[in-house]
Enzyme design. Structure first.
Site, short mmCIF file in Angstrom:
data_model
loop_
_atom_site.label_atom_id
_atom_site.label_comp_id
_atom_site.label_asym_id
_atom_site.label_seq_id
_atom_site.Cartn_x
_atom_site.Cartn_y
_atom_site.Cartn_z
N HIS A 10 -32.51 62.74 21.17
CA HIS A 10 -32.99 61.62 21.76
C HIS A 10 -32.17 61.20 23.20
CE1 HIS A 10 -34.70 61.62 17.98
NE2 HIS A 10 -33.81 61.23 17.20
N ASP B 18 -30.22 70.96 28.98
CA ASP B 18 -29.86 72.00 30.07
C ASP B 18 -29.37 73.40 29.36
OD1 ASP B 18 -30.58 69.95 31.65
OD2 ASP B 18 -28.79 69.49 32.50
N HIS C 284 -37.84 68.77 13.64
CA HIS C 284 -37.35 67.57 12.75
C HIS C 284 -37.74 67.44 11.44
CE1 HIS C 284 -35.63 66.36 16.74
NE2 HIS C 284 -37.00 66.46 17.09
N SER D 261 -37.79 64.72 9.43
CA SER D 261 -38.38 63.40 9.36
C SER D 261 -39.73 63.23 10.47
CB SER D 261 -37.64 62.35 9.42
OG SER D 261 -36.99 62.39 10.71
N ARG E 218 -36.54 57.50 18.41
CA ARG E 218 -36.70 58.40 17.77
C ARG E 218 -37.77 59.28 18.30
NH1 ARG E 218 -32.79 58.95 14.09
NH2 ARG E 218 -32.19 56.84 13.01
N TYR F 98 -35.06 63.05 4.95
CA TYR F 98 -34.58 64.31 5.03
C TYR F 98 -34.50 65.21 3.76
CZ TYR F 98 -32.60 61.77 8.95
OH TYR F 98 -32.74 61.14 10.15
N ASN G 224 -32.98 72.01 15.67
CA ASN G 224 -33.07 70.68 15.20
C ASN G 224 -31.83 69.98 15.85
OD1 ASN G 224 -33.05 68.18 14.37
ND2 ASN G 224 -33.46 68.56 11.94
C1 DQA Z 1 -33.62 64.56 12.61
C2 DQA Z 1 -34.11 63.22 13.22
C3 DQA Z 1 -33.30 62.60 14.15
O1 DQA Z 1 -33.74 61.27 14.69
C4 DQA Z 1 -32.12 62.27 13.45
O2 DQA Z 1 -31.06 61.58 14.42
C5 DQA Z 1 -31.43 63.34 12.73
C6 DQA Z 1 -32.33 64.34 12.11
C7 DQA Z 1 -34.76 65.03 11.70
O3 DQA Z 1 -34.59 66.24 11.41
O4 DQA Z 1 -35.65 64.46 11.29
O5 DQA Z 1 -30.28 63.53 12.59
O6 DQA Z 1 -33.67 65.34 13.74
#
Ligand code: DQA
Length: 152
Positions: free
Chosen positions: A88, A95, A108, A110, A119, A31, A82
């Site tokens: 997930h 909705d 995201h 990551s 993920r 992150y 985000n």
């Molecule tokens: C995330 C990826 C998700 O899997 C994770 O639970 C996050 C951050 C990302 O920004 O990479 O909290 O959304």
């Protein structure tokens, strides 16, 4: 004759889900090191360069997030979202985003495709105008560019 005031400033919502308020303390390998505040400031700046006014919201509570999204309908032209871990599995967020009535891009920080199998699942993807992952903070700039293309 063209009216210089006629050019619209796009209203964009920047929405973050759970644990993203803790950016700066979360594993930096996934992150990075920016705090949410720093990330929001950066996105506001990129937005301003693109004629967009960016309003920011983060919540750890799905009900509060859903209600916030309900309130944005008709108020925003687009969104960058985000949803964190909700991505997930949280169908109520999907909705609510479907009801936004404006395009949104899923982001995201990551590389969710290269991490644990759960993920790779996104329940919001089918209602999103696009998705960006694995680009760190720059992914938000990409999302604004995607929205710009949609709104132009
Ligand atoms: C995330 C990826 C998700 O899997 C994770 O639970 C996050 C951050 C990302 O920004 O990479 O909290 O959304």
């Amino acid at each position: 004759m063209s009216d210089p005031d006629a050019r619209e400033t796009w209203r964009i919502a920047l929405l973050h889900g759970p644990n993203l308020g803790q950016l700066g303390r979360r594993p930096s390998a996934h992150y990075g090191t920016l705090t949410l505040r720093e990330l929001e400031d950066r996105v506001r700046g990129w937005g301003a360069e693109r004629g967009m006014r960016v309003g920011c919201f983060q919540s750890d509570d799905p009900g509060a997030f859903v209600q916030h999204v309900h309130g944005l309908a008709g108020i925003v032209d687009g969104a960058v979202v985000n949803p964190g871990a909700w991505t997930h599995y949280q169908w109520s967020i999907r909705d609510a985003l479907e009801l936004l009535g404006a395009p949104f891009v899923e982001v995201h920080l990551s590389d969710v495709e290269a991490r644990e199998p759960h993920r790779r699942i996104s329940v919001v993807r089918d209602v999103a105008a696009g998705a960006v992952w694995g680009r760190g903070p720059d992914g938000y700039r990409d999302a604004l560019d995607l929205l710009s293309g949609r709104l132009a």
